[in-house]
Design an enzyme around this catalytic site. Structure first.
Site, PDB file in Angstrom:
ATOM      1  N   SER A  82       0.815  -1.565   0.062  1.00 18.43           N
ATOM      2  CA  SER A  82      -0.187  -0.765   0.316  1.00 18.43           C
ATOM      3  C   SER A  82       0.537   1.383   0.068  1.00 18.43           C
ATOM      4  CB  SER A  82      -1.033   0.029   0.985  1.00 18.43           C
ATOM      5  OG  SER A  82      -2.018  -0.532   1.125  1.00 18.43           O
ATOM      6  N   LYS A  85       0.327   3.723  -2.960  1.00 23.13           N
ATOM      7  CA  LYS A  85      -0.768   4.244  -3.337  1.00 23.13           C
ATOM      8  C   LYS A  85      -1.132   5.209  -3.601  1.00 23.13           C
ATOM      9  CE  LYS A  85      -3.882   0.289  -0.927  1.00 23.13           C
ATOM     10  NZ  LYS A  85      -4.286   0.436  -0.058  1.00 23.13           N
ATOM     11  N   TYR A 207      -3.287  -3.208 -10.774  1.00 24.50           N
ATOM     12  CA  TYR A 207      -3.092  -2.711  -9.200  1.00 24.50           C
ATOM     13  C   TYR A 207      -2.476  -4.093  -8.281  1.00 24.50           C
ATOM     14  CZ  TYR A 207      -4.775  -2.583  -4.299  1.00 24.50           C
ATOM     15  OH  TYR A 207      -4.287  -2.465  -2.774  1.00 24.50           O
ATOM     16  N   TYR A 259      -3.633   3.661   7.962  1.00 24.48           N
ATOM     17  CA  TYR A 259      -4.681   2.429   8.387  1.00 24.48           C
ATOM     18  C   TYR A 259      -5.472   3.274   9.323  1.00 24.48           C
ATOM     19  CZ  TYR A 259      -1.817  -0.585   5.281  1.00 24.48           C
ATOM     20  OH  TYR A 259      -0.938  -0.930   4.710  1.00 24.48           O
ATOM     21  N   VAL A 277       1.084  -3.328   3.950  1.00 27.10           N
ATOM     22  CA  VAL A 277       1.521  -4.924   4.638  1.00 27.10           C
ATOM     23  C   VAL A 277       2.948  -5.598   4.513  1.00 27.10           C
ATOM     24  CG1 VAL A 277      -1.247  -5.066   5.170  1.00 27.10           C
ATOM     25  CG2 VAL A 277       0.219  -5.720   3.418  1.00 27.10           C
TER      26      VAL A 277
END
Ligand code: GLU
Length: 338
Positions: A82, A85, A207, A259, A277
Site C-alpha cells: 500500500s 497508493k 493494482y 490505516y 502490509v
C-alpha cells in the site's frame, strides 16, 4: 594513534562516523534498541509474505539536498504494497487534473479497514485513495493506449521516484492475483456503481503489480525525499511529479496514510506517511527529508511495529511535526553531518 586490532579499528571508524554525523549516531542507537522488539505478526494473507525473515529492520533518511543515512537492513528488498497508493494517485492527478480525479475519488478518511467494501454512495466515489477501493480507482485512471502502455507508464513513474528501474516480485504478484477475491469484489462493486471503467481485470492487474514492486528502506526514503523536495528526486535531479500535485499526495497521506491509526499518527508524529502490509513506511518532512523504514512484523492495525516505534523515538530528539514551526527544535538537516 595506531589501532591495535580490527576491533579497535572498527571502534575508531565508528567514532569518526558518529562525529561526522550526530544523526547517524542517533539512528544507530535507536535502531539497536528497537531491534530486540519481536512484537507483531507477519502478514499472512498470502504465503509469500509469511515467509519473510521477521528479524529484518532497516532505517533510512534522505535529505532534499541528496545526502543519505542508512542503518541496519536498509538494502533488504520487500514489496511496497500500500505504500504505492499515494504515488499512483499522483499519476492520476497528472493524467486527468484535480477536478476530474476528485469527481472519481474522495479524500475523506473512513473509519473502516483498508480493504472495506463500503463506498460513498452519496457522492458515488470510494472514500479516499489510501483504501483499496480508492487505490483501484486510482489505478483505473492510469492512461495508456493499451494495457502494456499503462503498466509501463506506472513503472516509469515509480522509476522516477526510486531513481532506478523498478522490479516486480513475480511470486507475490501471482499470489495477489490468484487470491485477490476481495479486491476483485470491490472492483465489481465499483463497476456496478459506474465508479470505474469496465476494463476491471486490467485495472486490478495494474493494482496487483504496483503492490508487488520491490523496494528497500533506502528507496522509500528517496521517494519521501522526492515529495519533500517538491517532486524532484534529490539524487537524480529528475522530476517525478508536477510540483502542483505534491501537496495533494501529502494531504491524503497525512489524513489517511496509516490505516486506522492515521488520526493518532497525525496527532502524535505529525507528518505525512504511508505504510504497507509488507512492513514498509514512507514518511515526509516537507522541505527537509524523506524517511523510509522496513520491518515486516505488523501490529493489529497493519503498521510495522518497529517502524512505529522508530518514529516515536525519533520525535523525542527532533520535532518533525508539520505544525511545529520552531526551527530550533528541528535540527535534523544540520545533524546529517557537521
Ligand atoms: N496487496 C494488499 C491488498 O490489496 C495491500 C494491502 C496493504 O498493504 O494495505 O490487500
Amino acid at each position: 594513534m595506531k589501532p591495535s586490532s580490527d576491533a579497535s579499528l572498527d571502534a575508531l571508524i565508528g567514532k569518526m562516523r558518529s562525529a561526522a554525523s550526530p544523526l547517524r549516531e542517533r539512528l544507530m542507537d535507536i535502531h539497536s534498541r528497537i531491534k530486540s522488539n519481536a512484537d507483531g505478526k507477519l502478514a499472512c494473507y498470502i504465503p509469500e509474505l509469511s515467509r519473510v525473515d521477521p528479524n529484518l529492520f532497516g532505517v533510512s533518511i534522505v535529505s532534499v539536498d541528496g545526502r543519505s543515512i542508512d542503518v541496519g537492513d536498509a538494502d533488504a528488498p520487500f514489496t511496497i504494497q500500500s505504500v504505492s497508493k499515494p504515488f499512483v494517485f499522483g499519476l492520476g492527478l497528472e493524467d486527468h487534473g484535480r477536478d476530474y480525479v476528485l469527481s472519481k475519488i474522495g479524500v475523506q478518511p473512513v473509519g473502516e479497514a483498508f480493504n472495506t467494501v463500503v463506498l460513498d454512495e452519496v457522492s458515488n466515489r470510494p472514500y479516499n485513495p489510501m483504501i483499496n477501493a480508492g487505490a483501484i480507482a486510482s489505478a483505473d485512471l492510469i492512461q495508456g493506449s493499451n494495457y502494456a502502455e499503462r503498466v509501463s507508464r506506472m513503472l516509469d513513474m515509480f522509476r522516477r521516484y526510486f531513481g532506478h528501474p523498478v522490479h516486480i516480485d513475480s511470486s507475490v504478484y501471482a499470489s495477489e492475483r490468484t487470491t485477490g477475491h476481495r479486491n476483485r469484489a470491490i472492483a465489481h462493486l465499483m463497476l456496478n456503481f459506474g465508479m470505474i471503467e469496465p476494463r476491471i481485470e486490467e485495472t486490478l492487474d495494474l493494482y496487483f503489480q504496483q503492490c508487488s514492486i520491490l523496494a528497500t528502506s533506502h528507496d522509500l526514503a528517496v521517494m519521501g525525499a522526492t515529495l519533500a523536495n517538491r517532486g524532484v528526486n534529490p539524487i537524480t535531479g529528475e522530476r517525478a511529479i508536477d510540483a502542483c500535485y505534491v501537496k495533494d499526495l501529502l494531504s491524503v497521506m497525512y489524513n489517511c496514510g496509516m490505516y486506522d491509526f492515521a488520526g493518532e499518527w497525525g496527532y502524535r508524529i505529525g507528518i505525512p506517511a504511508k505504510s504497507g502490509v509488507g512492513g514498509g513506511i514512507v514518511a515526509v518532512v516537507p522541505g527537509k527529508i524523506g524517511i523510509g523504514t522496513f520491518s515486516p512484523k505488523l501490529d493489529p492495525k497493519g503498521n510495522s511495529v518497529r517502524g512505529i516505534q522508530f518514529f516515536n523515538e525519533l520525535i523525542k530528539h527532533y520535532s518533525l511535526n508539520v505544525f511545529d514551526r520552531d526551527e530550533d527544535q528541528c535540527l535534523i538537516l544540520e545533524h546529517f553531518s557537521k
